[in-house]
Motif scaffolding. Structure first.
Motif, PDB file in Angstrom:
ATOM      1  N   THR A 162       0.820  -1.208   0.000  1.00 49.46           N
ATOM      2  CA  THR A 162       0.000   0.000   0.000  1.00 49.46           C
ATOM      3  C   THR A 162       0.858   1.265   0.000  1.00 49.46           C
ATOM      4  O   THR A 162       1.904   1.317   0.654  1.00 49.46           O
ATOM      5  CB  THR A 162      -0.950   0.025   1.215  1.00 49.46           C
ATOM      6  N   TYR A 164      -0.244   4.158   1.060  1.00 52.60           N
ATOM      7  CA  TYR A 164      -0.714   5.102   2.076  1.00 52.60           C
ATOM      8  C   TYR A 164       0.122   5.033   3.354  1.00 52.60           C
ATOM      9  O   TYR A 164       0.584   3.968   3.770  1.00 52.60           O
ATOM     10  CB  TYR A 164      -2.189   4.843   2.402  1.00 52.60           C
ATOM     11  N   CYS A 282       2.465  14.445   3.130  1.00 46.58           N
ATOM     12  CA  CYS A 282       2.193  13.092   2.613  1.00 46.58           C
ATOM     13  C   CYS A 282       1.702  13.072   1.172  1.00 46.58           C
ATOM     14  O   CYS A 282       1.746  12.015   0.523  1.00 46.58           O
ATOM     15  CB  CYS A 282       1.175  12.389   3.507  1.00 46.58           C
ATOM     16  N   HIS A 284       0.031  12.294  -1.964  1.00 50.10           N
ATOM     17  CA  HIS A 284      -0.910  11.251  -2.392  1.00 50.10           C
ATOM     18  C   HIS A 284      -0.902  10.042  -1.458  1.00 50.10           C
ATOM     19  O   HIS A 284      -1.683   9.099  -1.649  1.00 50.10           O
ATOM     20  CB  HIS A 284      -0.567  10.780  -3.810  1.00 50.10           C
ATOM     21  N   LYS A 285      -0.087  10.062  -0.419  1.00 47.58           N
ATOM     22  CA  LYS A 285       0.068   8.890   0.448  1.00 47.58           C
ATOM     23  C   LYS A 285      -0.812   8.978   1.709  1.00 47.58           C
ATOM     24  O   LYS A 285      -0.462   8.420   2.751  1.00 47.58           O
ATOM     25  CB  LYS A 285       1.533   8.726   0.850  1.00 47.58           C
ATOM     26  N   ALA A 286      -1.940   9.666   1.614  1.00 49.38           N
ATOM     27  CA  ALA A 286      -2.801   9.848   2.785  1.00 49.38           C
ATOM     28  C   ALA A 286      -4.265   9.633   2.404  1.00 49.38           C
ATOM     29  O   ALA A 286      -4.657   9.773   1.241  1.00 49.38           O
ATOM     30  CB  ALA A 286      -2.608  11.240   3.373  1.00 49.38           C
ATOM     31  N   ILE A 287      -5.064   9.304   3.407  1.00 52.12           N
ATOM     32  CA  ILE A 287      -6.518   9.234   3.280  1.00 52.12           C
ATOM     33  C   ILE A 287      -7.096  10.254   4.256  1.00 52.12           C
ATOM     34  O   ILE A 287      -6.730  10.265   5.442  1.00 52.12           O
ATOM     35  CB  ILE A 287      -7.052   7.826   3.612  1.00 52.12           C
ATOM     36  N   ALA A 310      -4.260  12.854  -2.514  1.00 50.42           N
ATOM     37  CA  ALA A 310      -4.760  11.979  -1.454  1.00 50.42           C
ATOM     38  C   ALA A 310      -6.175  11.511  -1.789  1.00 50.42           C
ATOM     39  O   ALA A 310      -6.880  12.147  -2.580  1.00 50.42           O
ATOM     40  CB  ALA A 310      -4.750  12.712  -0.122  1.00 50.42           C
ATOM     41  N   CYS A 351      -9.413   0.165   0.663  1.00 51.08           N
ATOM     42  CA  CYS A 351      -8.393   0.967  -0.031  1.00 51.08           C
ATOM     43  C   CYS A 351      -6.976   0.450   0.236  1.00 51.08           C
ATOM     44  O   CYS A 351      -6.039   0.807  -0.469  1.00 51.08           O
ATOM     45  CB  CYS A 351      -8.471   2.427   0.418  1.00 51.08           C
TER      46      CYS A 351
END
Length: 352
Positions: A162, A164, A282, A284-287, A310, A351
């Motif tokens: 992943t 994220y 972060c 694109h590495k976050a929700i 993100a 996800c």
């Protein structure tokens, strides 16, 4: 010529064991032409009985009362005749965990009653109290009914690849119950740190975290300055400052930093502050998840996260106690997915 309809009066029941306080609170609320006091009650039992009989639109309720207290009233009323309730109680006179329990049992909001019996003191909060009564009156009773909670203790098989690094969550009015619902339905081997900014009085934040820690399968704690974020731990942003995340080099580990920088919508904690820093650090590495709440805090931050790549989620209108914050983020184009509360946890797991 058409005559404009006058706004519907908001019928309020005032509950306090002090006859003086019942009089003052009633007087404050009735200064607004949209509010009428239908009756008062001196304890939780009388509040429950008069709610059954009068069916008020909103209840303004003290917590600390003899015999039948406010928590009794919240639980009894939500079980039998769900009605929007605003807790009006002095932070110094009530155990924080009792207020947190009342909010989780269905109370819509909390207003701190100034200590002391001087009329001038209680009048300091009149505008806030009137505003909260008007917002509470718009909450349908169906949104106050809490379904039975089930805990997901079962581990899930996650993809080790992943991208994220973190999940950040913002919530305000109605958020304590929404946050609890999501955490109850995350597996006990959740692979990311979760950082939550919940609008709640500073004196209650530790009780909020402790209650969640006892209820859910993940460890929940209040975040500390310079603390490294660990996978599978839920961090509640403290309420004496705003919270940002930073990335430490060369380890690339995420950690907490506190700031007193002020943000337009809300502070201590500011959801925008948390999410703006997440977008920067972060990308694109976050929700990002924005839950129920009045106002627009978090909308700007969620938009920034969305623009940074993100994945962003907003709670839908049907399950939000107050649809202000999620609605603002949706209207500003900052949301990847709009979901009902009961689908958010499962979707996030999917996800990963």
């Amino acid at each position: 010529m058409m005559v404009a309809e006058s706004p519907k009066l908001i019928r309020v029941l005032v509950v306090d064991d002090s006859s003086f306080m019942r009089l003052i609170v009633s007087d404050i609320l009735q200064q607004d032409s949209q509010i009428i006091i239908v009756d008062t009650a001196k304890d939780g039992q009388e509040a429950y009985q008069k709610t059954l009989m009068l069916k008020p639109d909103v209840i303004v309720l003290d917590i600390v009362m003899q015999d039948y207290d406010g928590l009794y009233a919240v639980k009894k009323i939500m079980q039998e005749i769900p009605t929007p309730i605003i807790i009006l109680s002095s932070e110094g006179n009530v155990h924080p965990e009792v207020v947190v329990e009342a909010l989780n049992a269905g109370a819509v909001s909390f207003v701190n009653k100034p200590r002391g019996i001087l009329q001038s003191k209680i009048r300091e909060i009149e505008h806030l109290l009137i505003e909260k009564v008007k917002i509470a009156a718009q909450v349908p009773s169906t949104k106050l009914i809490h379904s039975l909670k089930s805990t997901n203790n079962h581990p899930h098989t996650f993809d080790s690849r992943t991208v994220y690094e973190i999940v950040v969550v913002g919530a305000s009015t109605g958020g304590t119950g929404a946050v609890e619902h999501i955490l109850l339905n995350l597996p006990n081997n959740f692979p990311l740190p979760i950082l939550i900014a919940q609008h709640i009085p500073e004196k209650f934040v530790h009780s909020f975290a402790q209650r969640l820690d006892k209820l859910v399968s993940l460890h929940v704690k209040v975040a500390n300055e310079n603390e490294y974020l660990e996978a599978g731990i839920v961090y509640i942003a403290p309420c004496h400052a705003n919270t940002e995340i930073k990335k430490n080099l060369p380890t690339e580990k995420l950690s907490i930093t506190l700031t007193h920088e002020q943000f337009p919508q809300h502070n201590y904690p500011s959801i925008d502050c948390l999410m703006l820093s997440t977008a920067t650090v972060c990308q694109h590495k976050a929700i990002g998840i924005l839950l129920t709440g009045m106002g627009k805090d978090g909308a700007k931050g969620l938009v920034a996260m969305h623009q940074a790549g993100a994945f962003t989620i907003a709670q839908d209108e049907k399950t939000s106690i107050v649809f202000g914050m999620p609605k603002a983020a949706i209207e500003e184009g900052g949301v990847s997915q709009v979901l009902p509360l009961n689908e958010i946890a499962q979707f996030v797991v999917g996800c990963l």
